[in-house]
Scaffold this motif. Structure first.
Motif, mmCIF file in Angstrom:
data_model
loop_
_atom_site.group_PDB
_atom_site.id
_atom_site.type_symbol
_atom_site.label_atom_id
_atom_site.label_comp_id
_atom_site.label_asym_id
_atom_site.label_seq_id
_atom_site.Cartn_x
_atom_site.Cartn_y
_atom_site.Cartn_z
ATOM 1 N N GLU A 10 0.836 -1.204 0.000
ATOM 2 C CA GLU A 10 0.000 0.000 0.000
ATOM 3 C C GLU A 10 0.871 1.255 0.000
ATOM 4 O O GLU A 10 0.624 2.194 -0.764
ATOM 5 N N LEU A 11 1.890 1.260 0.838
ATOM 6 C CA LEU A 11 2.798 2.402 0.909
ATOM 7 C C LEU A 11 3.552 2.566 -0.409
ATOM 8 O O LEU A 11 3.674 3.669 -0.939
ATOM 9 N N PHE A 14 1.278 4.038 -3.047
ATOM 10 C CA PHE A 14 1.038 5.460 -2.778
ATOM 11 C C PHE A 14 2.212 6.298 -3.274
ATOM 12 O O PHE A 14 2.035 7.291 -3.984
ATOM 13 N N LEU A 15 3.429 5.912 -2.891
ATOM 14 C CA LEU A 15 4.624 6.674 -3.248
ATOM 15 C C LEU A 15 4.892 6.645 -4.749
ATOM 16 O O LEU A 15 5.308 7.642 -5.331
ATOM 17 N N GLU A 16 4.650 5.504 -5.364
ATOM 18 C CA GLU A 16 4.899 5.357 -6.799
ATOM 19 C C GLU A 16 3.955 6.237 -7.631
ATOM 20 O O GLU A 16 4.287 6.633 -8.745
ATOM 21 N N ALA A 17 2.789 6.536 -7.094
ATOM 22 C CA ALA A 17 1.797 7.337 -7.811
ATOM 23 C C ALA A 17 2.094 8.842 -7.745
ATOM 24 O O ALA A 17 1.518 9.624 -8.509
ATOM 25 N N LEU A 18 2.988 9.263 -6.865
ATOM 26 C CA LEU A 18 3.307 10.690 -6.731
ATOM 27 C C LEU A 18 4.148 11.163 -7.914
ATOM 28 O O LEU A 18 4.937 10.401 -8.471
ATOM 29 N N ARG A 19 3.989 12.435 -8.274
ATOM 30 C CA ARG A 19 4.713 13.018 -9.395
ATOM 31 C C ARG A 19 5.526 14.218 -8.929
ATOM 32 O O ARG A 19 5.015 15.050 -8.170
ATOM 33 N N PRO A 20 6.779 14.336 -9.387
ATOM 34 C CA PRO A 20 7.593 15.506 -9.018
ATOM 35 C C PRO A 20 6.856 16.804 -9.309
ATOM 36 O O PRO A 20 6.198 16.943 -10.337
ATOM 37 N N GLY A 21 6.936 17.728 -8.359
ATOM 38 C CA GLY A 21 6.266 19.011 -8.481
ATOM 39 C C GLY A 21 4.919 19.055 -7.785
ATOM 40 O O GLY A 21 4.393 20.131 -7.514
ATOM 41 N N GLY A 43 -1.494 10.047 2.970
ATOM 42 C CA GLY A 43 -0.587 8.902 2.914
ATOM 43 C C GLY A 43 -0.832 7.880 3.995
ATOM 44 O O GLY A 43 -1.330 8.203 5.075
ATOM 45 N N PRO A 44 -0.466 6.625 3.714
ATOM 46 C CA PRO A 44 -0.553 5.586 4.742
ATOM 47 C C PRO A 44 0.524 5.791 5.801
ATOM 48 O O PRO A 44 1.433 6.600 5.618
ATOM 49 N N ALA A 45 0.434 5.067 6.892
ATOM 50 C CA ALA A 45 1.450 5.133 7.942
ATOM 51 C C ALA A 45 2.737 4.508 7.427
ATOM 52 O O ALA A 45 2.731 3.670 6.523
ATOM 53 N N HIS A 46 3.856 4.928 7.988
ATOM 54 C CA HIS A 46 5.153 4.352 7.626
ATOM 55 C C HIS A 46 5.500 3.266 8.635
ATOM 56 O O HIS A 46 5.265 3.434 9.830
ATOM 57 N N PRO A 47 6.072 2.130 8.191
ATOM 58 C CA PRO A 47 6.369 1.026 9.112
ATOM 59 C C PRO A 47 7.510 1.288 10.096
ATOM 60 O O PRO A 47 7.608 0.596 11.099
#
Length: 171
Positions: A10-11, A14-21, A43-47
């Motif tokens: 899930e994390l 989420f991160l992969e879907a973000l775009r610079p800017g 964002g989801p929680a970080h482990p």
């Protein structure tokens, strides 16, 4: 500590879907000497960390500061520009300063080489002195002799916008 994609799908997604800017918002979860953790709104929680967002010290502000707590504090809402997905730490690297105008570029738009300025000596170095000529703007006066706190008159000898440096010469 490396975080594996398979262990945190899930994390990772989420991160992969973000775009610079992209601008991300959240709450400062922890302030450390090496940077600031941000619990992102969406964002989801970080482990392993207090937040999925992370701001390195240089990305906090354009101006010089002594500690990260001079800029942000735990519990403060912040918005930063997404710079990159740190796949090793599973973090969204953010920049607060990217959301603010660069005071050096604004200053460079208003002055020109040959212009006379007055400023205060802020630091002595073996090859000269640094002089604050505007709020948050310092230039190097090579081979200048003065004490910290002295007011001096200087001439703009060079402006390097890319490196964000100001070269001064004596009046």
């Amino acid at each position: 500590m490396a975080f594996e994609q398979a262990d945190h799908p899930e994390l990772w997604a989420f991160l992969e879907a973000l775009r610079p800017g992209e601008i991300l918002s959240g709450v400062v979860a922890a302030v450390e000497r090496f940077g600031v953790f941000v619990a992102l709104d969406d964002g989801p929680a970080h482990p392993g960390f207090p937040g999925v967002g992370f701001i390195t010290i240089p990305e906090l502000a354009w101006q010089r500061f002594d500690a990260a707590t001079d800029i942000v504090e735990v519990g403060q809402r912040v918005s930063g520009e997404f710079l990159q997905f740190d796949t090793w730490n599973l973090e969204a690297r953010l920049s607060l300063r990217a959301t603010q105008p660069d005071p050096f570029q604004t200053f460079a738009d208003q002055v020109s080489v040959g212009e006379e300025l007055t400023g205060q000596v802020t630091m002595l170095v073996p090859f000269g002195v640094f002089v604050r000529v505007a709020d948050g703007i310092e230039g190097l006066l090579r081979h200048g002799e003065a004490d910290v706190g002295d007011t001096v008159t200087v001439v703009v000898a060079g402006i390097d916008r890319k490196r964000r440096t100001l070269e001064l010469s004596p009046h």
